[in-house]
Enzyme design. Structure first.
Site, mmCIF file in Angstrom:
data_model
loop_
_atom_site.group_PDB
_atom_site.id
_atom_site.type_symbol
_atom_site.label_atom_id
_atom_site.label_comp_id
_atom_site.label_asym_id
_atom_site.label_seq_id
_atom_site.Cartn_x
_atom_site.Cartn_y
_atom_site.Cartn_z
ATOM 1 N N ARG A 1 0.831 -1.202 0.000
ATOM 2 C CA ARG A 1 0.000 0.000 0.000
ATOM 3 C C ARG A 1 0.869 1.257 0.000
ATOM 4 N NH1 ARG A 1 -2.298 -3.330 3.721
ATOM 5 N NH2 ARG A 1 -1.333 -2.179 5.425
ATOM 6 N N GLY B 1 -5.981 -11.697 -0.519
ATOM 7 C CA GLY B 1 -6.551 -12.285 0.681
ATOM 8 C C GLY B 1 -7.600 -11.424 1.347
ATOM 9 N N HIS C 1 -10.497 -15.840 12.558
ATOM 10 C CA HIS C 1 -9.062 -16.070 12.630
ATOM 11 C C HIS C 1 -8.801 -17.571 12.684
ATOM 12 C CE1 HIS C 1 -7.730 -11.953 12.854
ATOM 13 N NE2 HIS C 1 -8.616 -11.691 13.805
ATOM 14 N N ASN D 1 -10.785 -19.916 14.850
ATOM 15 C CA ASN D 1 -12.196 -20.027 14.476
ATOM 16 C C ASN D 1 -12.380 -21.009 13.324
ATOM 17 O OD1 ASN D 1 -11.901 -16.540 14.743
ATOM 18 N ND2 ASN D 1 -12.825 -17.807 16.331
ATOM 19 N N TYR D 2 -11.512 -20.899 12.312
ATOM 20 C CA TYR D 2 -11.649 -21.760 11.137
ATOM 21 C C TYR D 2 -11.394 -23.225 11.485
ATOM 22 C CZ TYR D 2 -10.742 -17.110 9.171
ATOM 23 O OH TYR D 2 -10.764 -15.767 8.901
ATOM 24 N N ASP E 1 -3.798 -21.211 9.281
ATOM 25 C CA ASP E 1 -3.271 -20.236 8.328
ATOM 26 C C ASP E 1 -2.271 -20.850 7.350
ATOM 27 O OD1 ASP E 1 -4.794 -18.233 9.366
ATOM 28 O OD2 ASP E 1 -3.166 -17.176 10.365
#
Length: 367
Positions: free
Chosen positions: A35, A83, A126, A129-130, A156
């Site tokens: 960015r 993502g 996050h 959670n997944y 992840d």
């Protein structure tokens, strides 16, 4: 191995950048779009290991001229990795339909937790959670205790980044054969569930029932870690009877009738307590020396710094320290390839001028 493959990575967090780093480690030309004017995400360093070996260009995704620049980059790329939550790239004018119009052979890699199309696709989440929803956290804990929060290696990286990388490579092979690109929908939820298939295979023969602490890998006294006298830990996992016999012989338990019945689930708690008392009597490294070189399947639990200093690392060089930064070398390894040297970690936007100049040359060369 991936020389000649170009990937455009839109700056993100965690699994997306990891997948792009993996591809860069394997030789791909990865251009990460940082960015423009954006600060570093809290908790992340200015120059991240995940950016090693990549080239960096700083662009404003909300500026039309910079969006046009990304589409120019897409024209000569094999793949793109992003993502964001579903729909964000479309709002930026960089969705799959637009990018595949610019390059029909592009592989558009999307990394999310819940997938592009699901009841939870637009909700936050996050790693924990997944993997909780996918079943991956069920066995992460002792019987009777709440499941622990495992490292983000499970969700992840394992269920996310690795599946995105494999999906990208598979789709790039197909695109090169057919000239037609595709969208890779890599969800951490999906990948974590898929990784459970080894346990589901064991379940077929009764080796991994639903109750925690009853399976072959999460219940026995011969498949767990033990605390040692100095506060360190030792990891034991001697599943096969021949290795278990070696383990018992080294401990002087080879003739103990209670230990000989290896797969008696009823005895596992008591034998675990007996081994805990044994291992608590000596320091970790003392135990490591006792079992070193044997087939007892016992190893010390090391920190990353200890792992780098261990003799095993002297042989494999899996851990490196570069400019004061501890990092792991790429994997896997390939015959006939030179030893890996760490790719430089760019500063944000370091290659902007060079990349823009290259685009200008390409544009000028068009008929």
């Amino acid at each position: 191995m991936l020389d000649g493959v170009r990937i455009i990575e839109i700056e993100g967090l965690g699994p997306g950048p990891f997948a792009a780093m993996l591809l860069a480690d394997l030789g791909a030309d990865v251009i990460v779009v940082h960015r423009k004017g954006g600060g570093v995400t809290p908790g992340m360093p200015e120059r991240a290991v995940l950016d090693r070996g990549k080239r960096s260009i700083a662009l404003d995704l909300k500026a039309p001229e910079d969006v046009a620049t990304i589409l120019q980059l897409v024209e000569s790329a094999d793949g793109l990795i992003e993502g964001f939550r579903p729909g964000v790239m479309e709002k930026l004018g960089l969705g799959p339909e637009v990018c595949l119009k610019a390059n029909t052979a592009l592989v558009f890699g999307r990394m999310t937790g819940w997938g592009q199309d699901s009841p939870l696709s637009h909700t936050a989440g996050h790693d924990l959670n997944y993997i909780s929803m996918a079943g991956g956290a069920w066995y992460a804990g002792e019987p009777g205790e709440q499941p622990m929060t495992p490292p983000t290696l499970v969700g992840d990286i394992g269920g996310g980044a690795m599946y995105l990388a494999v999906g990208m490579l598979a789709a790039i092979m197909k695109a090169r054969a057919t000239g037609t690109g595709t969208v890779v929908d890599a969800a951490i939820y999906d990948g974590t569930a898929h990784m459970m298939n080894l346990m589901m295979t064991l379940r077929q023969s009764g080796g991994f029932p639903t109750p925690r602490g009853q399976g072959l890998l999460d219940g026995p006294h011969w498949s767990r870690t033990y605390r040692c006298a100095d506060g360190g830990h030792i990891g034991v996992q001697c599943l096969e009877p021949k290795f278990y016999a070696i383990f018992l012989d080294i401990l002087g338990l080879g003739d103990d009738p209670e230990f000989l019945d290896q797969f008696n689930r009823d005895s596992w708690p008591e034998l675990t307590a007996r081994l805990a008392a044994i291992f608590s009597s000596r320091p970790r490294d003392d135990w490591a020396t006792t079992f070193a070189g044997s087939d007892a399947c016992v190893a010390p639990v090391l920190s990353p710094e200890e792992a780098m200093a261990h003799p095993m690392n002297a042989a494999r060089q899996a851990w490196r320290e570069v400019d004061g930064t501890l990092q792991a070398a790429p994997a896997p390894r390939f015959s006939g390839q030179a030893a890996w040297l760490p790719g430089a970690i760019p500063t944000r936007g370091q290659h902007t001028d060079d990349i823009l100049a290259d685009l200008a040359r390409r544009s000028g060369a068009r008929p």
